[in-house]
Structure formats: structure tokens, C-alpha cells
Design a protein around this motif. Structure first.
Motif, mmCIF file in Angstrom:
data_model
loop_
_atom_site.group_PDB
_atom_site.id
_atom_site.type_symbol
_atom_site.label_atom_id
_atom_site.label_comp_id
_atom_site.label_asym_id
_atom_site.label_seq_id
_atom_site.Cartn_x
_atom_site.Cartn_y
_atom_site.Cartn_z
ATOM 1 N N ASN A 83 27.357 12.284 -32.722
ATOM 2 C CA ASN A 83 27.508 11.632 -31.426
ATOM 3 C C ASN A 83 27.605 12.676 -30.319
ATOM 4 O OD1 ASN A 83 27.624 9.124 -32.764
ATOM 5 N ND2 ASN A 83 29.850 9.262 -32.967
ATOM 6 N N SER A 84 27.398 12.241 -29.103
ATOM 7 C CA SER A 84 27.486 13.131 -27.930
ATOM 8 C C SER A 84 26.664 14.394 -28.147
ATOM 9 C CB SER A 84 28.949 13.493 -27.647
ATOM 10 O OG SER A 84 29.722 12.337 -27.429
ATOM 11 N N LEU A 85 25.460 14.216 -28.604
ATOM 12 C CA LEU A 85 24.608 15.361 -28.901
ATOM 13 C C LEU A 85 24.268 16.146 -27.639
ATOM 14 C CD1 LEU A 85 22.370 13.665 -31.574
ATOM 15 C CD2 LEU A 85 23.615 15.799 -31.914
ATOM 16 N N GLN A 86 24.190 17.452 -27.810
ATOM 17 C CA GLN A 86 23.890 18.359 -26.717
ATOM 18 C C GLN A 86 22.683 19.206 -27.085
ATOM 19 O OE1 GLN A 86 25.521 18.091 -23.812
ATOM 20 N NE2 GLN A 86 26.587 16.392 -24.816
ATOM 21 N N PRO A 87 21.997 19.766 -26.094
ATOM 22 C CA PRO A 87 20.823 20.595 -26.407
ATOM 23 C C PRO A 87 21.125 21.712 -27.400
ATOM 24 C CG PRO A 87 20.850 20.068 -24.085
ATOM 25 C CD PRO A 87 22.142 19.544 -24.645
ATOM 26 N N GLU A 88 22.330 22.245 -27.364
ATOM 27 C CA GLU A 88 22.678 23.322 -28.293
ATOM 28 C C GLU A 88 22.819 22.844 -29.738
ATOM 29 O OE1 GLU A 88 24.214 22.552 -25.447
ATOM 30 O OE2 GLU A 88 26.409 22.550 -25.685
ATOM 31 N N ASP A 89 22.767 21.538 -29.960
ATOM 32 C CA ASP A 89 22.775 21.004 -31.325
ATOM 33 C C ASP A 89 21.366 20.983 -31.926
ATOM 34 O OD1 ASP A 89 25.155 18.623 -30.150
ATOM 35 O OD2 ASP A 89 25.583 20.362 -31.425
ATOM 36 N N THR A 90 20.379 21.318 -31.142
ATOM 37 C CA THR A 90 19.003 21.347 -31.627
ATOM 38 C C THR A 90 18.859 22.365 -32.750
ATOM 39 O OG1 THR A 90 18.060 20.643 -29.519
ATOM 40 C CG2 THR A 90 16.619 21.866 -31.002
ATOM 41 N N ALA A 91 18.374 21.898 -33.888
ATOM 42 C CA ALA A 91 18.247 22.758 -35.065
ATOM 43 C C ALA A 91 17.612 21.956 -36.195
ATOM 44 C CB ALA A 91 19.614 23.266 -35.517
ATOM 45 N N VAL A 92 17.245 22.673 -37.240
ATOM 46 C CA VAL A 92 16.917 22.018 -38.500
ATOM 47 C C VAL A 92 18.218 21.870 -39.279
ATOM 48 C CG1 VAL A 92 15.639 22.154 -40.657
ATOM 49 C CG2 VAL A 92 14.594 22.975 -38.533
ATOM 50 N N TYR A 93 18.497 20.663 -39.702
ATOM 51 C CA TYR A 93 19.729 20.369 -40.421
ATOM 52 C C TYR A 93 19.440 20.255 -41.918
ATOM 53 C CZ TYR A 93 22.319 19.658 -36.132
ATOM 54 O OH TYR A 93 22.946 19.858 -34.917
ATOM 55 N N VAL A 118 16.358 18.106 -35.770
ATOM 56 C CA VAL A 118 17.022 17.377 -34.693
ATOM 57 C C VAL A 118 16.740 18.111 -33.395
ATOM 58 C CG1 VAL A 118 19.248 16.716 -33.730
ATOM 59 C CG2 VAL A 118 18.826 16.475 -36.187
ATOM 60 N N THR A 119 16.181 17.392 -32.437
ATOM 61 C CA THR A 119 15.879 17.973 -31.136
ATOM 62 C C THR A 119 16.595 17.157 -30.072
ATOM 63 O OG1 THR A 119 13.697 18.668 -31.913
ATOM 64 C CG2 THR A 119 14.067 18.651 -29.532
ATOM 65 N N VAL A 120 17.404 17.843 -29.268
ATOM 66 C CA VAL A 120 18.156 17.173 -28.209
ATOM 67 C C VAL A 120 17.628 17.664 -26.875
ATOM 68 C CG1 VAL A 120 20.435 16.657 -27.285
ATOM 69 C CG2 VAL A 120 20.158 17.118 -29.731
ATOM 70 N N SER A 121 17.127 16.751 -26.089
ATOM 71 C CA SER A 121 16.573 17.107 -24.784
ATOM 72 C C SER A 121 17.636 16.943 -23.697
ATOM 73 C CB SER A 121 15.363 16.244 -24.467
ATOM 74 O OG SER A 121 15.743 14.888 -24.376
ATOM 75 N N SER A 122 17.527 17.778 -22.694
ATOM 76 C CA SER A 122 18.525 17.736 -21.600
ATOM 77 C C SER A 122 18.111 16.781 -20.513
ATOM 78 C CB SER A 122 18.709 19.146 -21.023
ATOM 79 O OG SER A 122 17.476 19.646 -20.571
#
Length: 122
Positions: A83-93, A118-122
Motif C-alpha cells: 500500500n501507499s506505493l512510492q516511485p522508490e518501490d519500483t523494482a523486480v520483486y 513493480v513500477t510506480v509512477s509519480s
């Protein structure tokens, strides 16, 4: 041991995703499970881990309060609710399993899934 991760995708900042990892283990409940992630140009890092029965969990400081790891042993599946994903969470999990103990050292894990992006856009 084969681990199959799924659930990644593109999400906007502030959004949520739920990752799943299903194991081809008859003795899934005997294994500690964890999620790691690896961003481009960075080392693989521990995200969260869960004990065999699901009673104990550990989290990286960067995800505490936002991510929740859980498992359903009857389904041989471990989850990561993000939850509350941020761009810095972008990674291969990646999901991973080990026979003894929880811990953040990826070298101690025996089996790995193929990873889900997982890609989180700003």
C-alpha cells in the motif's frame, strides 16, 4: 522447489498492489518465506519475511507500515500486500524460501521465484 511470483504491474504513487508467490512444495509449511526486491543498478534487498506458521513477520524499515506479508499454507502461497506505493518501490520483486530461520541475507535462501516487476509512477 519451484516458486512462481505474480501480481506485479504499473501503478501510480499512492496506489496498491498485491503480489502472490505459489510454491510447488508438498511441505510448504516447513519453509520460511520472504520477499526481496532489486531495483536497476542496485543490490537485491530484503523486503519482508514470514515464519512457517505465519505468526512471526519481519520488515525492512523502508516498507514498515505500508507492506504486509502473509501466507496461506493450504494454498502454498505467500502474499505481499503493498500500500501507499512510492516511485522508490519500483523494482523486480522476488519471493524466496529457506528451511531455517528468518533473515535478510539473500545468500541464505535456497530457492527463488522468477521475479515480478513493480513500477510506480509519480
Amino acid at each position: 522447489v519451484q516458486l512462481q511470483a505474480s501480481g506485479g504491474g504499473l501503478v501510480q504513487a499512492g496506489g496498491s498492489l498485491r503480489l502472490s508467490c505459489t510454491a510447488s512444495l508438498r511441505t510448504f509449511s516447513s519453509y520460511y518465506m520472504a520477499w526481496f526486491r532489486q531495483a536497476p543498478g542496485k543490490e537485491r534487498e530484503f523486503v519482508a519475511g514470514i515464519s512457517r506458521g505465519g505468526w512471526n513477520t519481519v520488515y525492512a524499515d523502508s516498507v514498515k507500515g505500508r507492506f504486509t506479508i502473509s501466507r496461506e499454507n493450504a494454498e502454498k502461497t505467500v502474499y505481499l500486500q503493498m500500500n501507499s506505493l512510492q516511485p522508490e518501490d519500483t523494482a523486480v520483486y522476488y519471493c524466496a524460501s529457506k528451511a531455517i530461520g528468518l533473515g535478510p541475507n539473500p545468500n541464505e535462501y535456497d530457492s527463488w521465484g522468477q521475479g515480478t516487476l513493480v513500477t510506480v509512477s509519480s
